[in-house]
Write a protein that holds these residues in place. Structure first.
Motif, PDB file in Angstrom:
ATOM      1  N   TYR A 142      40.893  32.735  39.607  1.00 51.08           N
ATOM      2  CA  TYR A 142      40.612  33.691  40.688  1.00 51.08           C
ATOM      3  C   TYR A 142      39.325  33.338  41.409  1.00 51.08           C
ATOM      4  O   TYR A 142      39.259  33.337  42.636  1.00 51.08           O
ATOM      5  N   ALA A 167      44.482  40.698  34.747  1.00 54.82           N
ATOM      6  CA  ALA A 167      43.231  41.097  34.086  1.00 54.82           C
ATOM      7  C   ALA A 167      43.435  42.365  33.266  1.00 54.82           C
ATOM      8  O   ALA A 167      42.875  42.503  32.170  1.00 54.82           O
ATOM      9  N   LEU A 171      47.949  32.046  37.902  1.00 54.27           N
ATOM     10  CA  LEU A 171      47.953  33.389  38.485  1.00 54.27           C
ATOM     11  C   LEU A 171      49.356  33.844  38.879  1.00 54.27           C
ATOM     12  O   LEU A 171      49.539  35.007  39.249  1.00 54.27           O
ATOM     13  N   TYR A 175      45.639  38.739  40.284  1.00 59.15           N
ATOM     14  CA  TYR A 175      44.552  38.704  39.290  1.00 59.15           C
ATOM     15  C   TYR A 175      44.355  40.084  38.654  1.00 59.15           C
ATOM     16  O   TYR A 175      44.198  40.201  37.432  1.00 59.15           O
ATOM     17  N   VAL A 217      42.527  32.844  33.872  1.00 60.77           N
ATOM     18  CA  VAL A 217      42.933  33.479  35.131  1.00 60.77           C
ATOM     19  C   VAL A 217      41.713  33.954  35.922  1.00 60.77           C
ATOM     20  O   VAL A 217      41.725  33.954  37.152  1.00 60.77           O
ATOM     21  N   THR A 218      40.650  34.323  35.211  1.00 60.99           N
ATOM     22  CA  THR A 218      39.427  34.729  35.911  1.00 60.99           C
ATOM     23  C   THR A 218      38.793  33.536  36.606  1.00 60.99           C
ATOM     24  O   THR A 218      38.348  33.629  37.755  1.00 60.99           O
ATOM     25  N   LYS A 229      44.336  38.315  44.845  1.00 61.61           N
ATOM     26  CA  LYS A 229      43.601  39.422  44.224  1.00 61.61           C
ATOM     27  C   LYS A 229      44.547  40.365  43.484  1.00 61.61           C
ATOM     28  O   LYS A 229      44.249  40.818  42.380  1.00 61.61           O
TER      29      LYS A 229
END
Length: 323
Positions: A52, A27, A8, A23, A48-49, A20
């Motif tokens: 997160y 995203a 991240l 991310y 990365v999801t 957040k």
């Protein structure tokens, strides 16, 4: 594999807000809809999801920081990939690895290496020494071959409108590689609800992993959620409040007509049955409509009427509040 913080681009002491923000930026860059046919972008988006999801879950983040979870959120083996810890003292130069054992093996007696390895692996010598295949403390038992592992799960985040979430409307999500699939929202859906799509993850020797879709409900410009109910503040005109009227009201299922009783004051709440969210048990909540009387700001006729209105002597409407 890089750690979740590196994926991240944040430090290990980063707060939830910083995670957040990082991310959201990644995203937008890596989403499959913007990178069709780009397998590397799809794989990074999934990673990365997943990072997160783990780092914004306080319990999972703590377990990850202690080394109890790996980068895919799976529990780590306490002994790594070897399936067990070495015996204390075992190693080059210790008893059983080419030197004479200590007193526990009968003094300075030399041990034949072939005899020793037979014992370790359940051969005839092990049976003579240990009374069966478990000679030397059970090391003669062959470990069963572990079953082939499934592929890794892929993590996704799916934004859903409040109206669709309330009515459980079917959604479409684009998976890594460009494949689009339909998702049925479960009763009781809320922010953070996870939907598992079996076999839609990474391929593996034991079969494909799953796709884990996390639902995110987008805020609405005038609806708000209250448990299984939906709240709405509805402006009405002065004449509608005084005389009563039938007015059109928006709902998550489309507009409906609502009867406003004569003599309505601001703050009165009316109920539209079955226009809320679907609960886990299957029944729907209601829409709670708070009426707000809109008084014109520049109406000379209304001003003249109120100035001469005999109702001014009705008393203090705030007396119940002690003021």
């Amino acid at each position: 594999m890089s750690d979740l913080y590196s994926q991240l681009g944040v430090k290990r002491d980063a707060g939830e807000a910083e995670i957040k923000k990082a991310y959201r930026k990644l995203a937008k860059e890596l989403h499959p809809d913007k990178n069709k046919g780009n397998a590397n972008a799809s794989e990074r988006f999934s990673k990365v999801t997943r990072a997160y999801d783990i780092l914004t879950d306080k319990d999972k983040r703590a377990r990850y920081d202690r080394g109890e979870l790996d980068e895919e959120g799976n529990p780590r083996s306490p002994f790594g990939y070897g399936g067990g810890a070495p015996r204390p003292g075992a190693g080059p130069g210790s008893a059983g690895f080419g030197r004479s054992p200590g007193p526990e093996f009968g003094g300075g007696e030399e041990i034949d290496l072939s005899d020793l390895f037979d014992g370790l692996f359940g051969g005839a010598a092990g049976e003579r020494r240990g009374g069966g295949a478990g000679g030397f403390g059970g090391f003669g038992t062959r470990r069963p071959t572990p079953p082939p592992q499934k592929g890794a799960d892929h993590a996704y985040r799916l934004p859903v409108s409040l109206e669709d979430a309330a009515a459980l409307k079917e959604q479409r999500v684009t998976l890594a590689g460009g494949k689009a699939v339909s998702i049925k929202l479960p009763p009781g859906v809320e922010e953070g609800t996870k939907v598992r799509l079996a076999g839609q993850g990474q391929a593996g020797a034991g079969g494909a992993g799953d796709a884990i879709v996390t639902i995110s409900i987008k805020p609405h410009r005038f609806f708000t959620r209250d448990g299984d109910h939906i709240r709405l503040e509805l402006p009405i005109s002065l004449d509608e409040a005084v005389l009563g009227a039938k007015v059109k009201v928006p709902t998550v299922d489309g507009p409906v007509m609502l009867s406003v009783p004569a003599g309505t004051s601001s703050g009165k709440v009316l109920r539209l049955k079955g226009k809320g969210f679907t609960a886990k048990e299957g029944q729907r909540g209601d829409q709670l409509v708070t009426l707000m009387v809109a008084v014109p700001t520049d109406d000379s006729e209304l001003r003249r009427f109120v100035e001469g209105w005999s109702g001014k002597g009705q008393g203090n409407p705030r007396a119940a509040l002690g003021v």
